[in-house]
Design an enzyme around this catalytic site. Structure first.
Site, PDB file in Angstrom:
ATOM      1  N   CYS A 280      -2.232  -8.443  -2.566  1.00 47.92           N
ATOM      2  CA  CYS A 280      -1.016  -8.121  -3.296  1.00 47.92           C
ATOM      3  C   CYS A 280      -0.243  -7.049  -2.540  1.00 47.92           C
ATOM      4  CB  CYS A 280      -1.359  -7.614  -4.696  1.00 47.92           C
ATOM      5  SG  CYS A 280      -2.355  -8.768  -5.653  1.00 47.92           S
TER       6      CYS A 280
ATOM      7  N   CYS B 163      10.614   6.527  -5.994  1.00 48.33           N
ATOM      8  CA  CYS B 163      11.303   5.439  -6.673  1.00 48.33           C
ATOM      9  C   CYS B 163      12.429   5.976  -7.562  1.00 48.33           C
ATOM     10  CB  CYS B 163      10.315   4.651  -7.520  1.00 48.33           C
ATOM     11  SG  CYS B 163      11.058   3.222  -8.334  1.00 48.33           S
TER      12      CYS B 163
ATOM     13  N   CYS C 182       4.560   5.939 -14.715  1.00 50.80           N
ATOM     14  CA  CYS C 182       4.380   5.712 -13.287  1.00 50.80           C
ATOM     15  C   CYS C 182       4.370   6.995 -12.474  1.00 50.80           C
ATOM     16  CB  CYS C 182       5.483   4.781 -12.785  1.00 50.80           C
ATOM     17  SG  CYS C 182       5.324   4.397 -11.041  1.00 50.80           S
TER      18      CYS C 182
ATOM     19  N   CYS D 251       0.556 -12.275  -2.677  1.00 50.80           N
ATOM     20  CA  CYS D 251       1.461 -12.060  -3.796  1.00 50.80           C
ATOM     21  C   CYS D 251       2.357 -10.876  -3.454  1.00 50.80           C
ATOM     22  CB  CYS D 251       0.673 -11.755  -5.066  1.00 50.80           C
ATOM     23  SG  CYS D 251       1.700 -11.331  -6.491  1.00 50.80           S
TER      24      CYS D 251
ATOM     25  N   CYS E 205       3.225 -14.042 -12.013  1.00 47.59           N
ATOM     26  CA  CYS E 205       2.217 -13.153 -12.568  1.00 47.59           C
ATOM     27  C   CYS E 205       2.932 -12.094 -13.381  1.00 47.59           C
ATOM     28  CB  CYS E 205       1.422 -12.507 -11.437  1.00 47.59           C
ATOM     29  SG  CYS E 205       0.368 -11.144 -11.956  1.00 47.59           S
TER      30      CYS E 205
ATOM     31  N   ARG F   1      -6.589 -10.838 -15.761  1.00 46.69           N
ATOM     32  CA  ARG F   1      -7.137  -9.884 -14.806  1.00 46.69           C
ATOM     33  C   ARG F   1      -7.269  -8.507 -15.439  1.00 46.69           C
ATOM     34  NH1 ARG F   1      -3.454  -9.320 -10.030  1.00 46.69           N
ATOM     35  NH2 ARG F   1      -4.093 -11.477  -9.803  1.00 46.69           N
TER      36      ARG F   1
ATOM     37  N   CYS G 152      10.298   4.822 -15.143  1.00 36.81           N
ATOM     38  CA  CYS G 152       9.194   4.320 -15.975  1.00 36.81           C
ATOM     39  C   CYS G 152       8.221   5.461 -16.289  1.00 36.81           C
ATOM     40  CB  CYS G 152       8.472   3.196 -15.252  1.00 36.81           C
ATOM     41  SG  CYS G 152       9.566   1.859 -14.704  1.00 36.81           S
TER      42      CYS G 152
END
Length: 420
Positions: A109, A65, A72, A142, A202, A272, A69
């Protein structure tokens, strides 16, 4: 305790607590912990009974990626030894999703690392959604693909997506400390795009990155204002090879207080327990079911979770029941307000998680960077001594549990059967 009585009354009326009351929940002592759980549990049971929603993650594209972040394992510059692969084909993703559905998940998901999808990526994911829906008619899907451009949410909705996940992660004031390649406002914009397209939004948070109580309260109040159907609460897994690898700040008691505060501020939404529950809640996981009404089943994106059968046993042993495909997740007033969108039928929540804890999150952070759990190695099971004759050593409560973090080596992107 007057504070808890007040918070229960407000929660049953869907009235927001004050910031001071939310901060007071986080400041309660361990001696008062069971009282806090019992109070928030009343609010959870009022709106959701004893049902537990099961969600299942499929990592469509892992690693590499361009975002930075800090939490991550898929980030730019990550040294974490995670699985790296490009887009799964629709039939591969559908097969992975089927494993979760057969294990009891009613929501799948679909997550992909990256800043955000190209139009070609949206086409790929749309084909995948259609393949999953054809094979599993009742399942909800999702998508979690990062920052959305104009029109992309609408295209996902047309393809059959029910929800879109994109987490705020932390307070606006501290967001720049964890990510520099996009902004907090970018994230808010994507959640609003999902809302506007008729998708169930979400959005959640990550705890354990060194934030203050004020930061936690700020982000949860910001989430209440955004009004997502689902709020995933992630607990940072300090994954080796990431900038936050040494950040071990959470205890089981702290995690329970954070979940309780979230429930009081967001009483009638799906809360969740997402990434990190096995690592930080550990043997206290069953208590957390009194606060949250949803969990992920099995493994996360780049890390292993508790064995799927252990999740189901935990739910049953704690006196809860798995939410069925025909049951509506959200309370009637929220479900009907969505006008037929996700949440108005068999299980409206959104997907979400990440935060090193696996879960649809938002591009780079949507990784599950280490939310492995007890038994995430050696086949995945509940925390237990290696053998009956060799008791596990007693560890100080504050000692980092790096032994509970394991990189996912099965399921999507491998030739091994997934953990569901």
């Amino acid at each position: 305790m007057d504070l808890l009585n007040t918070l229960v009354d407000k929660g049953l009326r869907r009235e927001s607590p004050t910031r001071e009351e939310a901060l007071a929940v986080l400041a309660t002592s361990d001696d008062d912990l069971l009282d806090v759980v019992a109070a928030a549990g009343k609010v959870r049971r009022h709106w959701f009974g004893r049902r537990v929603k099961l969600n299942y993650l499929v990592n469509l594209k892992s690693g590499l990626c361009p975002e930075d972040c800090s939490y991550c394992s898929q980030r730019l510059g990550s040294k974490a030894e995670i699985l790296k692969y490009t887009w799964l084909k629709p039939d591969q993703a559908s097969a992975a999703a089927a494993a979760g559905v057969s294990g009891g998940a009613k929501r799948v998901c679909l997550v992909a690392s990256g800043r955000g999808p190209t139009d070609r990526d949206v086409d790929r994911v749309s084909d995948t959604i259609k393949a999953i829906k054809e094979q599993n008619g009742d399942v909800e899907v999702c998508a979690c693909l990062g920052l959305l451009s104009d029109g992309q949410a609408e295209r996902l909705r047309e393809a059959g997506a029910d929800a879109y996940n994109h987490n705020l992660n932390t307070s606006e004031a501290t967001y720049g400390d964890i990510t520099t390649t996009h902004t907090y406002a970018d994230r808010v914009d994507t959640v609003n795009k999902a809302h506007a397209a008729g998708l169930s939004a979400c959005s959640g948070l990550i705890a354990g990155m060194g934030e203050s109580d004020e930061d936690l309260v700020d982000v949860v109040f910001s989430l209440r204002e955004l009004d997502p159907d689902s709020v995933p609460v992630n607990f940072l897994i300090p994954m080796e090879g990431t900038p936050l690898a040494k950040e071990w700040h959470l205890t089981p008691q702290r995690c329970l207080r954070i979940l309780a505060m979230t429930r009081f501020v967001c009483p009638d939404v799906e809360v969740r327990i997402a990434g990190g529950r096995e690592v930080h809640l550990r043997t206290m996981q069953p208590l957390a079911l009194h606060l949250a009404n949803s969990i992920f089943l099995g493994d996360y994106l780049t890390s292993e979770g508790q064995a799927g059968h252990a999740d189901l046993e935990m739910i049953a042993d704690a006196g809860f029941e798995v939410e069925g495909a025909g049951e509506v997740t959200l309370p009637e007033h929220r479900a009907s307000a969505r006008g037929g969108g996700c949440g108005s039928h068999a299980g409206a929540d959104g997907c979400g998680s990440h935060a090193d804890g696996g879960g649809c999150g938002s591009h780079a952070d949507a990784d599950g960077a280490g939310a492995g759990g007890c038994g995430s190695h050696a086949g995945g099971g509940v925390c237990a001594p290696a053998s009956a004759s060799t008791p596990a050593p007693v560890r100080p409560a504050e000692e980092p549990r790096t032994d509970l973090v394991a990189v996912r080596r099965r399921g999507a992107g491998t030739d091994l059967a997934p953990n569901a």
